[in-house]
Write an enzyme that holds these catalytic residues in place. Structure first.
Site, PDB file in Angstrom:
ATOM      1  N   THR A 139     -12.517  -2.736   3.568  1.00 34.00           N
ATOM      2  CA  THR A 139     -13.681  -3.021   2.659  1.00 34.00           C
ATOM      3  C   THR A 139     -15.105  -2.242   3.153  1.00 34.00           C
ATOM      4  OG1 THR A 139     -15.441  -4.705   2.008  1.00 34.00           O
ATOM      5  CG2 THR A 139     -14.169  -4.919   4.189  1.00 34.00           C
ATOM      6  N   CYS A 440      16.991   1.997 -12.167  1.00 32.80           N
ATOM      7  CA  CYS A 440      16.146   1.778 -12.832  1.00 32.80           C
ATOM      8  C   CYS A 440      16.405   0.770 -14.064  1.00 32.80           C
ATOM      9  CB  CYS A 440      15.398   3.049 -13.462  1.00 32.80           C
ATOM     10  SG  CYS A 440      15.414   4.433 -12.102  1.00 32.80           S
TER      11      CYS A 440
END
Ligand code: 3NM
Length: 518
Positions: A139, A440
């Site tokens: 942060t 996939c």
């Protein structure tokens, strides 16, 4: 010591610096925040002189007292005593907890920052009322944080605190905001101990509307995230799965759910055809900006990292947030996760950016997802196996329990777990390894089933896996299939046939399931 009756659910830490507070008035912001629902406030000010600290603390205390909310002072026991507030919060480099307690007395609230398990156990043992656990995510509000421990690090500390019998209250801190509060609370939770709240600085202090920001956060902390499954996990046996599979597929075909694929350049056409064959409705949009509209249509999302770029990653993050916000199931396929630094970072960024209901990959990919160091994949292939079957099962189960989702490790023997229930599946055919996009489009199939079977997402995943692998087995033995090239169209036909049989009430295809509970 018995826990004090303090509500830690929305813990506001103040910041008076211009980048966060701007030109707003500190006391006015705290007043708005407690009116909005902040349940406890820490006055954190690293620069003001002592007399000023005491003066501001007294002003803040008037506001918090009126709202019935405790006020703590960061670091400075002397200021807490002078202003007569409810307690202090001390960091690891501040006055030690025992001295703070001795000076303030048994009724004061004394909290401690813990960045590691050792610090947490020590502070709990020394009688802290609560712990501030973090740093969850990096942060800008506090740049010199010691270690970023993520939700997995917080969860581990909670589990160990419970094991050691500590009743200490806990909040987490670092990068918590309205976009991730519910997920963080959900993913930090250990089976026996949850966080008591979240601590935020900028999410309220930097807001131009701190009251509304606090109200929104307070609502979020009181509700489970939309993607959380609330029903307890029922036992599933092989026979249950086989019996339920055709009906689950029939339901999917009946609803024709949208299956939103953000997939790689190689398999877009194949994935769309697989979705059509199984009975879902594919859309192959890679534009994160339209994901909100698509998520509202009630379907599911596949995020496939196959041909990723920084721009694609930013679209993935937008779409992930959109589906998480409405609880639409998301499947993550971290293709080639261990192959390059970019992809390793991509996996971290995506997992820190949202919740994946299911993560599927080969051994190298799942090891990378688990945080294993030194995974070396050659391109998108897994490479030679490093793990025994027992190790694979342990890894898949442990990672699923940690992420609170479902992990599927594919291979000649697939391993799948939701952290509590774990199975191996030995269906499929080697031709699946000889064509592009079989992993996939398995993601597409599972996501399609998950879109309609949301109560038990592990059942959905197993049904999708079986449909896919049994169709492959059926295609491979057809007389018109001579190799991988002729296998592809036959496979699409067989997916369609499994779908049609399921719709007509014929579930015999599932009888060949090679599922074992482990
Ligand atoms: N303590 P924001 S992180 C005050 O890790 C503080 O101990 C941290 O700010 C720790 O909510 C932090 O704006 C700042 O991300 C948190």
């Amino acid at each position: 010591m018995a826990p004090k009756p303090v509500d830690y659910s929305l813990y506001l830490v103040t910041d008076s610096t211009p980048p966060i507070l701007g030109d707003k008035d500190l006391v006015a912001v705290v007043k708005a925040a407690v009116e909005g629902g902040a349940t406890i406030v820490q006055y954190r000010d690293k620069t003001s002189e002592t007399a000023e600290l005491v003066q501001i603390a007294k002003e803040l205390h008037k506001v918090t007292k009126a709202a019935g909310v405790p006020l703590l002072i960061n670091d400075r026991v002397d200021v807490a005593l002078a202003a007569g507030v409810e307690g202090v919060h001390v960091g690891q480099d501040d006055l030690d907890l025992k001295t703070a307690r001795r000076l303030l007395g048994p009724d004061a609230i004394v909290g401690v920052t813990a960045n590691s398990l050792e610090e947490a156990l020590e502070a709990a043992g020394d009688g802290a009322d609560y712990l501030g656990l973090g740093t969850v995510y990096a942060t800008p509000t506090k740049e010199n944080t010691k270690s970023i421990i993520g939700t997995a690090g917080v969860q581990k500390i909670l589990a160990e605190l419970h094991k050691a019998g500590h009743e200490v209250k806990t909040v987490c801190i670092g990068g918590v905001n309205a976009s991730n509060t519910q997920r963080i609370l959900y993913q930090c939770a250990a089976p026996q101990k949850k966080l008591d709240g979240v601590a935020v600085v900028s999410a309220i202090m930097a807001s131009s509307e701190p009251k509304e920001a606090a109200m929104h956060l307070r609502k979020l902390v009181s509700e489970p995230p939309p993607f959380a499954t609330t029903a307890s996990k029922s036992q599933l046996s092989r026979d249950d799965i086989v019996a339920k599979a055709p009906d689950v597929i029939k339901r999917m075909v009946g609803k024709k759910p949208l299956c939103h694929n953000m997939t790689n350049l190689v398999v877009q056409n194949f994935a769309a055809n697989v979705a059509l064959a199984i009975g879902s409705s594919p859309i192959m949009s890679n534009n994160g900006l339209e994901a909100g509209d698509l998520a509202a249509l009630g379907g599911s999302l596949v995020i496939n990292m196959g041909t990723t770029t920084p721009e694609i990653r930013s679209n993935h993050l937008k779409a992930l947030a959109a589906y998480n916000a409405v609880g639409g199931p998301v499947v993550f396929d971290p293709v080639g996760a261990g192959a390059t630094q970019q992809r390793k970072e991509g996996v971290k960024a995506l997992m820190a950016g949202g919740f994946f209901d299911l993560i599927k990959g080969n051994e190298g990919e799942i090891r990378t997802v688990s945080g294993a160091q030194g995974v070396k994949q050659h391109g998108v292939d897994s490479g030679a196996s490093q793990l025994s079957m027992d190790d694979k099962i342990k890894l898949v189960k442990g990672t699923a329990a940690r992420e609170r989702n479902i992990i599927l490790m594919t291979g000649s023997m697939d391993v799948i777990s939701d952290g509590e229930r774990t199975f191996t599946v030995a269906n499929g055919h080697e031709y699946l390894g000889e064509i592009t996009g079989s992993g996939c489009t398995l993601g597409t199939t599972i996501a399609s089933v998950m879109a309609v079977e949301r109560e038990d997402k592990l059942l959905a995943a197993l049904v999708g896996l079986l449909m896919y692998e049994i169709a492959a087995e059926r295609a491979a033995v057809r007389s018109d299939v001579k190799g991988p090239g002729t296998f592809v169209p036959a496979f699409i036909d067989e997916l369609y046939r499994v779908r049609q049989e399921s719709v007509s009430g014929d579930g015999s295809w599932a009888q060949v399931a090679k599922i074992r509970t482990v």
